[in-house]
Write a protein that holds these residues in place. Structure first.
Motif, short mmCIF file in Angstrom:
data_model
loop_
_atom_site.label_atom_id
_atom_site.label_comp_id
_atom_site.label_asym_id
_atom_site.label_seq_id
_atom_site.Cartn_x
_atom_site.Cartn_y
_atom_site.Cartn_z
N TYR A 94 -7.94 8.24 3.27
CA TYR A 94 -8.41 8.52 4.63
C TYR A 94 -8.99 9.91 4.73
O TYR A 94 -10.07 10.11 5.32
CB TYR A 94 -7.25 8.34 5.62
CG TYR A 94 -7.61 8.76 7.02
CD1 TYR A 94 -8.38 7.91 7.84
CD2 TYR A 94 -7.23 10.01 7.52
CE1 TYR A 94 -8.73 8.31 9.11
CE2 TYR A 94 -7.58 10.40 8.79
CZ TYR A 94 -8.34 9.55 9.58
OH TYR A 94 -8.70 9.95 10.85
N LYS A 95 -8.32 10.88 4.13
CA LYS A 95 -8.81 12.26 4.17
C LYS A 95 -10.16 12.36 3.44
O LYS A 95 -11.06 13.09 3.88
CB LYS A 95 -7.77 13.20 3.56
CG LYS A 95 -6.52 13.36 4.42
CD LYS A 95 -5.49 14.24 3.74
CE LYS A 95 -5.97 15.67 3.60
NZ LYS A 95 -4.95 16.56 3.04
N THR A 109 0.85 -1.20 0.00
CA THR A 109 0.00 0.00 0.00
C THR A 109 0.87 1.24 0.00
O THR A 109 1.83 1.35 0.77
CB THR A 109 -0.90 0.02 1.25
OG1 THR A 109 -1.68 -1.16 1.25
CG2 THR A 109 -1.79 1.24 1.23
N ASP A 110 0.47 2.16 -0.88
CA ASP A 110 1.19 3.44 -0.95
C ASP A 110 0.73 4.30 0.21
O ASP A 110 -0.47 4.60 0.35
CB ASP A 110 0.89 4.10 -2.29
CG ASP A 110 1.68 5.40 -2.44
OD1 ASP A 110 2.50 5.72 -1.56
OD2 ASP A 110 1.40 6.13 -3.43
N PRO A 111 1.64 4.73 1.09
CA PRO A 111 1.23 5.58 2.22
C PRO A 111 0.54 6.84 1.79
O PRO A 111 -0.44 7.29 2.44
CB PRO A 111 2.55 5.86 2.94
CG PRO A 111 3.45 4.75 2.54
CD PRO A 111 3.08 4.40 1.14
N GLN A 112 0.96 7.45 0.72
CA GLN A 112 0.35 8.70 0.27
C GLN A 112 -1.09 8.46 -0.22
O GLN A 112 -2.00 9.23 0.05
CB GLN A 112 1.20 9.31 -0.86
CG GLN A 112 2.57 9.77 -0.40
CD GLN A 112 2.44 10.89 0.61
OE1 GLN A 112 1.51 11.71 0.56
NE2 GLN A 112 3.40 10.95 1.56
N ALA A 113 -1.27 7.34 -0.94
CA ALA A 113 -2.62 7.01 -1.44
C ALA A 113 -3.56 6.71 -0.27
O ALA A 113 -4.73 7.12 -0.25
CB ALA A 113 -2.56 5.83 -2.40
N ARG A 152 -3.22 7.85 2.71
CA ARG A 152 -3.48 9.12 3.41
C ARG A 152 -4.57 9.91 2.70
O ARG A 152 -5.47 10.47 3.32
CB ARG A 152 -2.19 9.90 3.50
CG ARG A 152 -2.28 11.22 4.26
CD ARG A 152 -0.89 11.81 4.45
NE ARG A 152 -0.98 13.07 5.14
CZ ARG A 152 -1.19 14.26 4.54
NH1 ARG A 152 -1.34 14.31 3.23
NH2 ARG A 152 -1.25 15.36 5.25
N ARG A 153 -4.50 9.93 1.36
CA ARG A 153 -5.51 10.67 0.59
C ARG A 153 -6.89 10.02 0.75
O ARG A 153 -7.90 10.69 0.90
CB ARG A 153 -5.10 10.72 -0.89
CG ARG A 153 -3.97 11.68 -1.17
CD ARG A 153 -3.84 11.92 -2.68
NE ARG A 153 -3.55 10.68 -3.39
CZ ARG A 153 -2.34 10.23 -3.61
NH1 ARG A 153 -1.28 10.91 -3.18
NH2 ARG A 153 -2.13 9.10 -4.31
#
Length: 210
Positions: free
Chosen positions: A11-12, A2-6, A8-9
């Motif tokens: 989740y937001k 899993t891409d942490p940035q993806a 994070r997006r």
């Protein structure tokens, strides 16, 4: 992986959507509460309006009963239904109040002729009773002086007999709507019956003069 940035997006986005839904739910809750308040107020206003209309209907029925008592059911008729042509600027309370005022207004009837009729009626009745008394006295000569009561009794009671006859005529023969005004004309019968006194006085004077 899993891409942490993806993540994070995502989740937001989920958090934002959840926030929007929470705000929408809160708005819906407030709207429902306000609608409930308006519904309660509407029910209360409807109840007040029904109570006001019931009061007006009761007042109208009271006016009709008073009208019926005063003039008779044959004149007034049944309680009418609400009219369809009432002007919108006329409040129901004002209309009922105006009707009540009109019901209590005096009604003027021509009574001069009735006074004369009652006087003639009183005179005729007093004369007839006096004549009957004289005839009975003539047929009962064996009673001696007692029969004079039959002769002079009706003469002395002539005004009362005239008024009694006029009152009976008014009570039994006068139309209901005129009766409350015609009752005073019974004094005409009193005057008519008094005419027998005048005739008796003339007879007595002529008897002593001649």
């Amino acid at each position: 992986m899993t891409d942490p940035q993806a993540a994070r997006r995502a989740y937001k986005e989920y958090a934002a959507e959840a926030g929007r839904r929470l705000l929408a739910a809160e708005g819906a809750r407030r709207g429902l509460a306000e609608a409930e308040e308006r519904r309660t107020a509407a029910y209360a206003s409807v109840e007040q309006e029904w109570a006001r209309l019931d009061g007006l209907e009761e007042r109208a029925a009271g006016v009709w009963r008073e009208l019926t008592t005063r003039f008779g059911s044959h004149t007034v008729g049944p309680l009418p239904e609400p009219a369809d042509d009432v002007r919108p600027d006329q409040a129901a309370a004002e209309l009922v109040g105006e009707a009540h005022r009109r019901v209590r207004e005096p009604v003027h009837y021509p009574l001069t002729g009735r006074y004369i009729q009652m006087a003639v009626l009183g005179f005729v009745v007093a004369v007839v009773v006096t004549a009957v008394g004289f005839e009975l006295a003539e047929s009962l000569r064996g009673l001696g002086q007692v029969r004079l009561v039959l002769v002079y009794g009706p003469v002395l009671a002539a005004p009362w007999l005239g008024q009694l006859a006029a009152g009976g005529w008014i009570r039994l023969r006068t139309s209901h709507e005129e009766r409350e005004y015609a009752v005073d004309t019974a004094t005409g019968g009193l005057v008519g019956g008094g005419g027998v006194w005048l005739i008796a006085l003339i007879v007595i004077v002529m008897h002593f003069v001649t």
